[in-house]
Design a protein around this motif. Sequence first.
Motif, mmCIF file in Angstrom:
data_model
loop_
_atom_site.group_PDB
_atom_site.id
_atom_site.type_symbol
_atom_site.label_atom_id
_atom_site.label_comp_id
_atom_site.label_asym_id
_atom_site.label_seq_id
_atom_site.Cartn_x
_atom_site.Cartn_y
_atom_site.Cartn_z
ATOM 1 N N ALA A 227 -17.189 23.461 4.526
ATOM 2 C CA ALA A 227 -18.270 24.426 4.335
ATOM 3 C C ALA A 227 -19.622 23.788 4.632
ATOM 4 O O ALA A 227 -20.465 24.376 5.306
ATOM 5 N N LEU A 228 -19.814 22.554 4.154
ATOM 6 C CA LEU A 228 -21.089 21.876 4.369
ATOM 7 C C LEU A 228 -21.353 21.666 5.856
ATOM 8 O O LEU A 228 -22.448 21.959 6.364
ATOM 9 N N ALA A 229 -20.325 21.203 6.577
ATOM 10 C CA ALA A 229 -20.506 20.927 8.008
ATOM 11 C C ALA A 229 -20.808 22.216 8.765
ATOM 12 O O ALA A 229 -21.674 22.245 9.638
ATOM 13 N N LEU A 230 -20.117 23.305 8.415
ATOM 14 C CA LEU A 230 -20.360 24.576 9.105
ATOM 15 C C LEU A 230 -21.755 25.106 8.790
ATOM 16 O O LEU A 230 -22.450 25.624 9.661
ATOM 17 N N PHE A 231 -22.158 24.929 7.524
ATOM 18 C CA PHE A 231 -23.514 25.349 7.137
ATOM 19 C C PHE A 231 -24.560 24.575 7.946
ATOM 20 O O PHE A 231 -25.485 25.155 8.506
ATOM 21 N N LEU A 232 -24.362 23.253 8.027
ATOM 22 C CA LEU A 232 -25.309 22.430 8.793
ATOM 23 C C LEU A 232 -25.303 22.834 10.268
ATOM 24 O O LEU A 232 -26.346 22.895 10.910
ATOM 25 N N GLY A 233 -24.120 23.144 10.780
ATOM 26 C CA GLY A 233 -24.016 23.571 12.177
ATOM 27 C C GLY A 233 -24.850 24.811 12.429
ATOM 28 O O GLY A 233 -25.602 24.890 13.403
ATOM 29 N N ALA A 234 -24.746 25.798 11.532
ATOM 30 C CA ALA A 234 -25.518 27.040 11.686
ATOM 31 C C ALA A 234 -27.011 26.744 11.590
ATOM 32 O O ALA A 234 -27.812 27.320 12.324
ATOM 33 N N GLN A 235 -27.371 25.797 10.697
ATOM 34 C CA GLN A 235 -28.788 25.429 10.570
ATOM 35 C C GLN A 235 -29.311 24.815 11.863
ATOM 36 O O GLN A 235 -30.439 25.073 12.268
ATOM 37 N N VAL A 236 -28.461 23.984 12.484
ATOM 38 C CA VAL A 236 -28.881 23.331 13.727
ATOM 39 C C VAL A 236 -29.095 24.371 14.823
ATOM 40 O O VAL A 236 -30.094 24.342 15.542
ATOM 41 N N VAL A 237 -28.159 25.335 14.927
ATOM 42 C CA VAL A 237 -28.301 26.380 15.944
ATOM 43 C C VAL A 237 -29.593 27.155 15.715
ATOM 44 O O VAL A 237 -30.369 27.404 16.639
ATOM 45 N N GLU A 238 -29.849 27.479 14.459
ATOM 46 C CA GLU A 238 -31.080 28.196 14.100
ATOM 47 C C GLU A 238 -32.317 27.362 14.461
ATOM 48 O O GLU A 238 -33.252 27.846 15.075
ATOM 49 N N ALA A 239 -32.257 26.076 14.087
ATOM 50 C CA ALA A 239 -33.413 25.204 14.322
ATOM 51 C C ALA A 239 -33.682 25.036 15.815
ATOM 52 O O ALA A 239 -34.830 24.955 16.239
ATOM 53 N N ARG A 240 -32.608 25.001 16.617
ATOM 54 C CA ARG A 240 -32.799 24.781 18.053
ATOM 55 C C ARG A 240 -33.451 25.975 18.738
ATOM 56 O O ARG A 240 -33.959 25.855 19.844
ATOM 57 N N ARG A 241 -33.394 27.154 18.090
ATOM 58 C CA ARG A 241 -34.109 28.296 18.648
ATOM 59 C C ARG A 241 -35.619 28.047 18.646
ATOM 60 O O ARG A 241 -36.341 28.590 19.464
ATOM 61 N N TRP A 242 -36.089 27.268 17.674
ATOM 62 C CA TRP A 242 -37.532 27.112 17.469
ATOM 63 C C TRP A 242 -38.184 26.146 18.417
ATOM 64 O O TRP A 242 -39.402 26.089 18.482
ATOM 65 N N ARG A 243 -37.385 25.371 19.123
ATOM 66 C CA ARG A 243 -38.022 24.362 19.960
ATOM 67 C C ARG A 243 -38.701 24.987 21.172
ATOM 68 O O ARG A 243 -38.200 25.890 21.785
#
Lengths: 243, 312
Positions: A227-243
């Motif tokens: 669950a933690l890894a998948l949560f972090l994965g979704a956060q990374v995808v979200e964060a990469r939108r902002w660049r």
Amino acid sequence: MRNVWIIASREFRQYFISPIAYALATMLYLILGGIFFINVYFGLETGQITPDGRIVIGAMVTILLFATPAITMRLLADEYRMGTMELLLTAPVRDWELVVGKWLGAFGFMSVVLAVTWVYPLILHRMTSPGIDQGTLVAAYVGLLLMVAAMLAIGVFISALFRSPVAAFFVSLGVMLALWIVGSLASSSGTMGQLAGYLSFVDHYYNNFYLGVLDLGDAVYFLSLTALALFLGAQVVEARRWR
Amino acid sequence: MIEVEGLTKFYGAFPAIQELSFNARPGEIVGFLGPNGAGKTTTMRILAGYMPPTSGTARVAGFDVVDQSLEVRRRVGYLPETVPLYPEMSVFEYLTFMGSLRRVPELEDRVDEVLEQVAMLERSESYIGNLSKGLRQRVGLAQALLHKPEVLILDEPTIGLDPAQIIEVRRIIQELGRERTVLLSTHILPEAQQICGRVLIINRGKIVAEDSPGNLQAQLAGAERLVVAAGASCEQLLQLLGGLPGISSVRAGSRDGEVEVATVPGKDLRPLLARTIVEAGVDLMELRTSGLSLEEIFLQLTREENDEQAGG
């Protein structure tokens, strides 16, 4: 939730047309087949076959350490590299649905790969009397599935960080080996040892599931890691939108 | 349909677009025109819900692109510049996958319908990896049309196509533009002139001009220009035409015997010029109007802007 399923099933089907998956399955079955053959052959020579259903599991776990990063490396990195991420992220799909879908597709594929290895204990069961201990075998496989789920989730998370699948492979492999090796520190005393023991794949698998013990704590360890890894994965995808 | 207000996006310290504001109504084809790196793709990505802006707001079909991103994405058909596709999938598989993510009802019939629309029906079983650039572009367009979006955002939709395909794609876009809002980017000026109802010229992340292609031309050309070629030397012509009423200036043209005449706006001086030349006993070879082409306007606008930047 339906999006998760749509993405997962595409990914699952994708594995059956990708050479990596076939190469991986071939390698896995060749090595396991070899190990099984040698064990049974020498067992017959000495007239004594050990009726242990986990005959191939030890080798399989080691191979999986290398195989799961290969399975997950391209899941998100390739979407970034090919630009198809732009397509997925402009479709009405939530970021977590994408990440969980990718993971579920990989998990489905690995479950099929692992299910096939069940033939070895079955053969062994027929060759020996009174046969193998089914309970231990089931526990070992349940643990294996949980561990693979966590490994794949870590792989998906790391794949989200990179544009190059090869980079994702090596970093994932590094993380898995670290989670593997950290167990050797567990024997040292003090909080460090305790912490290392808590983080280790080995401690949570070989000390319980492998011995036929279904312990809730170990299941929680693998599930929360997933669950933690998948949560972090979704956060990374979200964060990469902002660049 | 599209309302953009003060949209700004920074990549690190670099401003890709600054304080962009514009609108687009339903049934309007708006062309986004600008040199490479002007911020066209960035704006389109924001409108399609791919990335959030640094500041400012954008609403598509009445929904905010940041706060109601999913609603926006449901209503937008987007063709990215790179036309991302999965090479290992067949055209049909690909469109079915994208359509199922978008919950398109009666998906298989709809896929056939859009393939028909982009004239790709007979290639439905082909693997995308085996398709030419032009055919891939059409698959991308089919993908953008699949869910009958209210707003279409097309980033360089005709790039890499052969002339026949370009005409075909333009026809499709014009057809779609009747009921939907279409925002398309291009750096091919005649294309904007031909299919867009309105053109936004963008340079260095700012809109430098916005109007219909016709008005832009009129507005920037200011006065009408006429080119006169006759069987006489330039000096003779300058002398002959210089004193006429309604003419603001005459100067020598690009070759001998040719002059460019700038006239007061709103008055057609061609009959007067023709009469004057013929009555003077000179042979009139050519007499034509020469408005600034969109191309010249574009260069003029983007150059002015660049000069200002360099000076300031």
